[in-house]
Design a protein around this motif. Sequence first.
Motif, PDB file in Angstrom:
ATOM      1  N   LYS A  40       0.853  -1.183   0.000  1.00  0.00           N
ATOM      2  CA  LYS A  40       0.000   0.000   0.000  1.00  0.00           C
ATOM      3  C   LYS A  40       0.889   1.233   0.000  1.00  0.00           C
ATOM      4  CE  LYS A  40      -4.138  -1.815   2.253  1.00  0.00           C
ATOM      5  NZ  LYS A  40      -3.766  -3.230   2.359  1.00  0.00           N
ATOM      6  N   ASN A  41       0.450   2.242  -0.727  1.00  0.00           N
ATOM      7  CA  ASN A  41       1.146   3.519  -0.703  1.00  0.00           C
ATOM      8  C   ASN A  41       0.498   4.383   0.369  1.00  0.00           C
ATOM      9  OD1 ASN A  41       3.047   3.269  -2.862  1.00  0.00           O
ATOM     10  ND2 ASN A  41       1.326   3.440  -4.287  1.00  0.00           N
ATOM     11  N   LEU A  42       1.262   4.719   1.369  1.00  0.00           N
ATOM     12  CA  LEU A  42       0.725   5.573   2.422  1.00  0.00           C
ATOM     13  C   LEU A  42       1.092   7.014   2.085  1.00  0.00           C
ATOM     14  CD1 LEU A  42       1.762   3.482   5.561  1.00  0.00           C
ATOM     15  CD2 LEU A  42      -0.280   3.258   4.149  1.00  0.00           C
ATOM     16  N   VAL A  43       0.097   7.874   2.089  1.00  0.00           N
ATOM     17  CA  VAL A  43       0.301   9.275   1.740  1.00  0.00           C
ATOM     18  C   VAL A  43      -0.178  10.133   2.900  1.00  0.00           C
ATOM     19  CG1 VAL A  43      -0.201  11.098   0.052  1.00  0.00           C
ATOM     20  CG2 VAL A  43      -0.135   8.702  -0.690  1.00  0.00           C
ATOM     21  N   ASN A  44       0.713  10.954   3.411  1.00  0.00           N
ATOM     22  CA  ASN A  44       0.340  11.817   4.538  1.00  0.00           C
ATOM     23  C   ASN A  44       0.251  13.270   4.082  1.00  0.00           C
ATOM     24  OD1 ASN A  44      -0.303  12.534   7.138  1.00  0.00           O
ATOM     25  ND2 ASN A  44       1.809  12.619   7.830  1.00  0.00           N
ATOM     26  N   ILE A  70      -4.677  32.518   4.981  1.00  0.00           N
ATOM     27  CA  ILE A  70      -3.236  32.525   4.727  1.00  0.00           C
ATOM     28  C   ILE A  70      -2.516  33.622   5.521  1.00  0.00           C
ATOM     29  CG2 ILE A  70      -1.463  32.711   2.928  1.00  0.00           C
ATOM     30  CD1 ILE A  70      -3.676  31.605   0.980  1.00  0.00           C
ATOM     31  N   THR A  71      -3.155  34.769   5.652  1.00  0.00           N
ATOM     32  CA  THR A  71      -2.494  35.895   6.316  1.00  0.00           C
ATOM     33  C   THR A  71      -2.679  35.886   7.833  1.00  0.00           C
ATOM     34  OG1 THR A  71      -4.461  37.240   5.934  1.00  0.00           O
ATOM     35  CG2 THR A  71      -2.692  37.418   4.303  1.00  0.00           C
ATOM     36  N   TYR A  72      -3.452  34.962   8.296  1.00  0.00           N
ATOM     37  CA  TYR A  72      -3.755  34.874   9.717  1.00  0.00           C
ATOM     38  C   TYR A  72      -2.501  34.505  10.512  1.00  0.00           C
ATOM     39  CZ  TYR A  72      -7.074  33.891  13.495  1.00  0.00           C
ATOM     40  OH  TYR A  72      -7.794  33.909  14.636  1.00  0.00           O
ATOM     41  N   PRO A  73      -2.262  35.172  11.657  1.00  0.00           N
ATOM     42  CA  PRO A  73      -1.077  34.782  12.443  1.00  0.00           C
ATOM     43  C   PRO A  73      -1.160  33.304  12.837  1.00  0.00           C
ATOM     44  CG  PRO A  73      -2.115  36.761  13.339  1.00  0.00           C
ATOM     45  CD  PRO A  73      -3.047  36.210  12.305  1.00  0.00           C
ATOM     46  N   GLY A  74      -0.077  32.638  12.687  1.00  0.00           N
ATOM     47  CA  GLY A  74      -0.052  31.209  13.033  1.00  0.00           C
ATOM     48  C   GLY A  74      -0.566  30.311  11.934  1.00  0.00           C
ATOM     49  N   SER A  75      -0.854  30.896  10.762  1.00  0.00           N
ATOM     50  CA  SER A  75      -1.394  30.093   9.665  1.00  0.00           C
ATOM     51  C   SER A  75      -0.336  29.167   9.070  1.00  0.00           C
ATOM     52  CB  SER A  75      -1.967  30.989   8.578  1.00  0.00           C
ATOM     53  OG  SER A  75      -0.933  31.717   7.962  1.00  0.00           O
ATOM     54  N   LYS A  76       0.917  29.432   9.398  1.00  0.00           N
ATOM     55  CA  LYS A  76       1.979  28.566   8.860  1.00  0.00           C
ATOM     56  C   LYS A  76       2.071  27.263   9.634  1.00  0.00           C
ATOM     57  CE  LYS A  76       4.809  32.032   6.620  1.00  0.00           C
ATOM     58  NZ  LYS A  76       5.631  33.186   6.985  1.00  0.00           N
ATOM     59  N   LYS A  77       1.310  27.193  10.704  1.00  0.00           N
ATOM     60  CA  LYS A  77       1.300  25.964  11.489  1.00  0.00           C
ATOM     61  C   LYS A  77       0.685  24.850  10.640  1.00  0.00           C
ATOM     62  CE  LYS A  77      -0.709  24.120  15.735  1.00  0.00           C
ATOM     63  NZ  LYS A  77       0.286  23.088  16.017  1.00  0.00           N
ATOM     64  N   ILE A  78       1.364  23.747  10.648  1.00  0.00           N
ATOM     65  CA  ILE A  78       0.930  22.599   9.841  1.00  0.00           C
ATOM     66  C   ILE A  78       0.230  21.585  10.753  1.00  0.00           C
ATOM     67  CG2 ILE A  78       1.858  20.581   8.622  1.00  0.00           C
ATOM     68  CD1 ILE A  78       1.668  23.146   6.885  1.00  0.00           C
ATOM     69  N   PHE A  79      -0.894  21.111  10.262  1.00  0.00           N
ATOM     70  CA  PHE A  79      -1.614  20.058  10.982  1.00  0.00           C
ATOM     71  C   PHE A  79      -1.425  18.763  10.211  1.00  0.00           C
ATOM     72  CE2 PHE A  79      -3.508  24.056  12.033  1.00  0.00           C
ATOM     73  CZ  PHE A  79      -3.723  23.962  13.399  1.00  0.00           C
ATOM     74  N   LYS A  80      -1.130  17.731  10.969  1.00  0.00           N
ATOM     75  CA  LYS A  80      -0.900  16.446  10.304  1.00  0.00           C
ATOM     76  C   LYS A  80      -1.466  15.313  11.146  1.00  0.00           C
ATOM     77  CE  LYS A  80       3.696  16.378  12.274  1.00  0.00           C
ATOM     78  NZ  LYS A  80       5.105  16.113  12.119  1.00  0.00           N
ATOM     79  N   SER A  81      -1.585  14.181  10.491  1.00  0.00           N
ATOM     80  CA  SER A  81      -2.149  13.017  11.171  1.00  0.00           C
ATOM     81  C   SER A  81      -1.144  12.418  12.149  1.00  0.00           C
ATOM     82  CB  SER A  81      -2.534  11.978  10.120  1.00  0.00           C
ATOM     83  OG  SER A  81      -2.789  10.751  10.743  1.00  0.00           O
ATOM     84  N   LEU A  82      -1.544  12.288  13.386  1.00  0.00           N
ATOM     85  CA  LEU A  82      -0.683  11.672  14.396  1.00  0.00           C
ATOM     86  C   LEU A  82      -0.573  10.178  14.134  1.00  0.00           C
ATOM     87  CD1 LEU A  82      -2.046  13.507  17.568  1.00  0.00           C
ATOM     88  CD2 LEU A  82      -0.005  14.069  16.241  1.00  0.00           C
ATOM     89  N   LYS A  83      -1.665   9.618  13.647  1.00  0.00           N
ATOM     90  CA  LYS A  83      -1.708   8.197  13.327  1.00  0.00           C
ATOM     91  C   LYS A  83      -0.687   7.875  12.223  1.00  0.00           C
ATOM     92  CE  LYS A  83      -4.961   4.747  11.712  1.00  0.00           C
ATOM     93  NZ  LYS A  83      -6.193   4.625  10.919  1.00  0.00           N
ATOM     94  N   ALA A  84      -0.655   8.737  11.204  1.00  0.00           N
ATOM     95  CA  ALA A  84       0.288   8.534  10.105  1.00  0.00           C
ATOM     96  C   ALA A  84       1.723   8.622  10.589  1.00  0.00           C
ATOM     97  CB  ALA A  84       0.034   9.563   9.007  1.00  0.00           C
TER      98      ALA A  84
END
Length: 122
Positions: free
Chosen positions: A46-50, A58-72
């Motif tokens: 299987k190809n796992l893609v995260n 985009i211009t919001y402060p903190g918008s550069k914060k990346i959210f990702k799957s903890l499970k992945a």
Amino acid sequence: MHFTQSSKIPNIYYRPEQTLCPSCNLPLKRDHILWHKQVIFSTGAKNLVNWAYRCPKITYPGSKKIFKSLKADAVHLKYRRFSRELVARIGYQHFWHHRTMYEIYDWLINDLHLKISAREVA
Ligand SMILES: [Zn+2]
């Protein structure tokens, strides 16, 4: 023999468990692929893609914060080329049935129909 790159390998997509931005409460937007890797499970490869998501403002402060799957991320750390479940099954064959690496290889190829090399099994 080496691993076959097939277009038939299913993709499994991971997205953050969190769907809303904690700052503005808007749905998180898909941004870019953090990583993708091929993992071989006993049912096949299987190809796992995260995917990384971020705040849609985009211009919001903190918008550069990346959210990702903890499970992945957990999958990424635990699994290398083979899934933990498959490694466990190989270990079972080896220790309980006293199978040699060659016999295990034979079992993987002929019974589970996995396309892997003997070197990978070892
Ligand atoms: Zn936001």
